[in-house]
Design an enzyme around this catalytic site. Structure first.
Site, PDB file in Angstrom:
ATOM      1  N   ASP A 104       0.860  -1.067   0.195  1.00  0.00           N
ATOM      2  CA  ASP A 104       0.117  -0.014   0.235  1.00  0.00           C
ATOM      3  C   ASP A 104       0.786   1.280  -0.033  1.00  0.00           C
ATOM      4  O   ASP A 104       1.443   1.732  -1.073  1.00  0.00           O
ATOM      5  CB  ASP A 104      -1.018  -0.070   1.179  1.00  0.00           C
ATOM      6  CG  ASP A 104      -1.962   1.089   1.371  1.00  0.00           C
ATOM      7  OD1 ASP A 104      -2.402   1.332   0.256  1.00  0.00           O
ATOM      8  OD2 ASP A 104      -2.318   1.390   2.382  1.00  0.00           O
ATOM      9  N   ASP A 160      -8.488  -8.451   6.056  1.00  0.00           N
ATOM     10  CA  ASP A 160      -9.363  -8.229   7.181  1.00  0.00           C
ATOM     11  C   ASP A 160      -9.934  -6.607   7.079  1.00  0.00           C
ATOM     12  O   ASP A 160      -9.206  -5.831   6.553  1.00  0.00           O
ATOM     13  CB  ASP A 160      -9.054  -8.790   8.431  1.00  0.00           C
ATOM     14  CG  ASP A 160      -8.031  -7.378   9.123  1.00  0.00           C
ATOM     15  OD1 ASP A 160      -7.041  -7.098   8.434  1.00  0.00           O
ATOM     16  OD2 ASP A 160      -8.360  -7.033  10.190  1.00  0.00           O
ATOM     17  N   ARG A 166     -11.526 -12.414   6.356  1.00  0.00           N
ATOM     18  CA  ARG A 166     -10.232 -12.962   5.940  1.00  0.00           C
ATOM     19  C   ARG A 166     -10.383 -14.496   5.378  1.00  0.00           C
ATOM     20  O   ARG A 166      -9.762 -14.829   4.384  1.00  0.00           O
ATOM     21  CB  ARG A 166      -9.097 -13.446   7.091  1.00  0.00           C
ATOM     22  CG  ARG A 166      -8.659 -12.042   7.633  1.00  0.00           C
ATOM     23  CD  ARG A 166      -7.409 -12.619   8.560  1.00  0.00           C
ATOM     24  NE  ARG A 166      -7.221 -11.660   9.701  1.00  0.00           N
ATOM     25  CZ  ARG A 166      -6.234 -10.490   9.612  1.00  0.00           C
ATOM     26  NH1 ARG A 166      -5.521 -10.268   8.298  1.00  0.00           N
ATOM     27  NH2 ARG A 166      -5.692  -9.620  10.482  1.00  0.00           N
TER      28      ARG A 166
HETATM   29  P1  5GP Z   1       1.723  -0.451   4.017  1.00  0.00           P
HETATM   30  O1  5GP Z   1       2.838  -0.374   4.861  1.00  0.00           O
HETATM   31  O2  5GP Z   1       2.205  -0.755   2.560  1.00  0.00           O
HETATM   32  O3  5GP Z   1       1.247   0.923   3.548  1.00  0.00           O
HETATM   33  O4  5GP Z   1       0.581  -1.248   4.307  1.00  0.00           O
HETATM   34  C1  5GP Z   1       0.705  -2.564   4.255  1.00  0.00           C
HETATM   35  C2  5GP Z   1      -0.221  -3.335   5.148  1.00  0.00           C
HETATM   36  O5  5GP Z   1      -1.726  -2.279   5.096  1.00  0.00           O
HETATM   37  C3  5GP Z   1      -0.833  -4.755   4.608  1.00  0.00           C
HETATM   38  O6  5GP Z   1       0.086  -5.568   4.858  1.00  0.00           O
HETATM   39  C4  5GP Z   1      -2.356  -4.672   4.817  1.00  0.00           C
HETATM   40  O7  5GP Z   1      -2.061  -5.468   6.306  1.00  0.00           O
HETATM   41  C5  5GP Z   1      -2.555  -3.164   5.207  1.00  0.00           C
HETATM   42  N1  5GP Z   1      -3.544  -2.972   4.072  1.00  0.00           N
HETATM   43  C6  5GP Z   1      -3.375  -2.097   3.059  1.00  0.00           C
HETATM   44  N2  5GP Z   1      -4.394  -1.805   2.213  1.00  0.00           N
HETATM   45  C7  5GP Z   1      -5.188  -2.565   2.635  1.00  0.00           C
HETATM   46  C8  5GP Z   1      -6.760  -2.987   2.221  1.00  0.00           C
HETATM   47  O8  5GP Z   1      -7.118  -2.536   1.220  1.00  0.00           O
HETATM   48  N3  5GP Z   1      -7.302  -3.760   2.934  1.00  0.00           N
HETATM   49  C9  5GP Z   1      -6.717  -4.475   3.846  1.00  0.00           C
HETATM   50  N4  5GP Z   1      -7.660  -5.298   4.684  1.00  0.00           N
HETATM   51  N5  5GP Z   1      -5.498  -4.011   4.450  1.00  0.00           N
HETATM   52  C10 5GP Z   1      -4.872  -3.212   3.925  1.00  0.00           C
END
Ligand code: 5GP
Ligand code: MG
Length: 183
Positions: A104, A160, A166
């Site tokens: 993300d 989730d 999940r």
């Molecule tokens: P980052 O550090 O890249 O921003 O976040 C990654 C983490 O955010 C992922 O491993 C996940 O746990 C959570 N995440 C990011 N986008 C989503 C989404 O659309 N749905 C869900 N359930 N979790 C997300």
């Protein structure tokens, strides 16, 4: 479809087909040159993807887990991902593959990659089920990515909302009222 969902983005069939394709690419990368891979999965979200992926891998693996929390009970990321727990393996001179559910902002993967790198693995690769390139806050790119998706909060296939959904074998978005009703 689960009645809390607004729409399905990826069906179980689409997901399964793509997971097998990624496994083939990973196998081609390691085959012949690497005796064993330490596959580190990021709990909890990547658990379903990892379980499916490893059953299509031909390179022998040892499985390790890191628990990372970045969302708590909301859909807004906390400023810094928290690493809860540590690795059981010594990864020095080992071939490491990090697996996460979704890339993300990229903050989680960047942090874990930095932490693992200081232990001097022989190689370090990354694989994510989903990628939301629009949301990136750094230049992180995964070596393998299942699907690029738009900037929408998704659930299912390990992902989730407040600990739920999940188990869904497909990926979808939630109805807006689910967020307002959540306690
Ligand atoms: P980052 O550090 O890249 O921003 O976040 C990654 C983490 O955010 C992922 O491993 C996940 O746990 C959570 N995440 C990011 N986008 C989503 C989404 O659309 N749905 C869900 N359930 N979790 C997300
Ligand atoms: Mg995660």
């Amino acid at each position: 479809m689960n009645t809390d969902l607004e729409k399905v983005i990826l069906s179980a069939d689409e997901i399964n087909t793509r997971v097998q394709e990624i496994a083939i690419e990973i196998n081609q990368n390691y085959e012949g040159s690497v005796r064993e891979v330490i596959l580190i999965t990021l709990l909890d979200g990547a658990i379903v993807f990892t379980a499916d992926l490893i059953r299509h891998l031909s390179v022998p693996i040892r499985l390790d887990c890191i628990r990372v929390s970045s969302y708590g009970n909301s859909t807004n990321p906390e400023t810094a991902p928290r690493i809860l727990g540590s690795l059981k393996s010594d990864v020095q001179d080992k071939h490491v593959l990090l697996v996460d559910d979704i890339l993300d902002t990229g903050n989680t993967m960047k942090k874990i990659v930095n932490e693992v790198s200081v232990q001097k693995p022989a190689s370090l690769r990354t694989c994510v089920f989903l990628d939301k390139p629009e949301r990136r806050q750094n230049n992180f790119q995964a070596d393998w990515s299942g699907f690029s998706i738009p900037d929408e909060f998704v659930v299912g296939y390990g992902l989730d909302y407040a600990g739920r959904y999940r188990e869904l074998p497909y990926l979808g978005t939630l109805k807006p009222e689910i967020y307002s009703h959540n306690t």
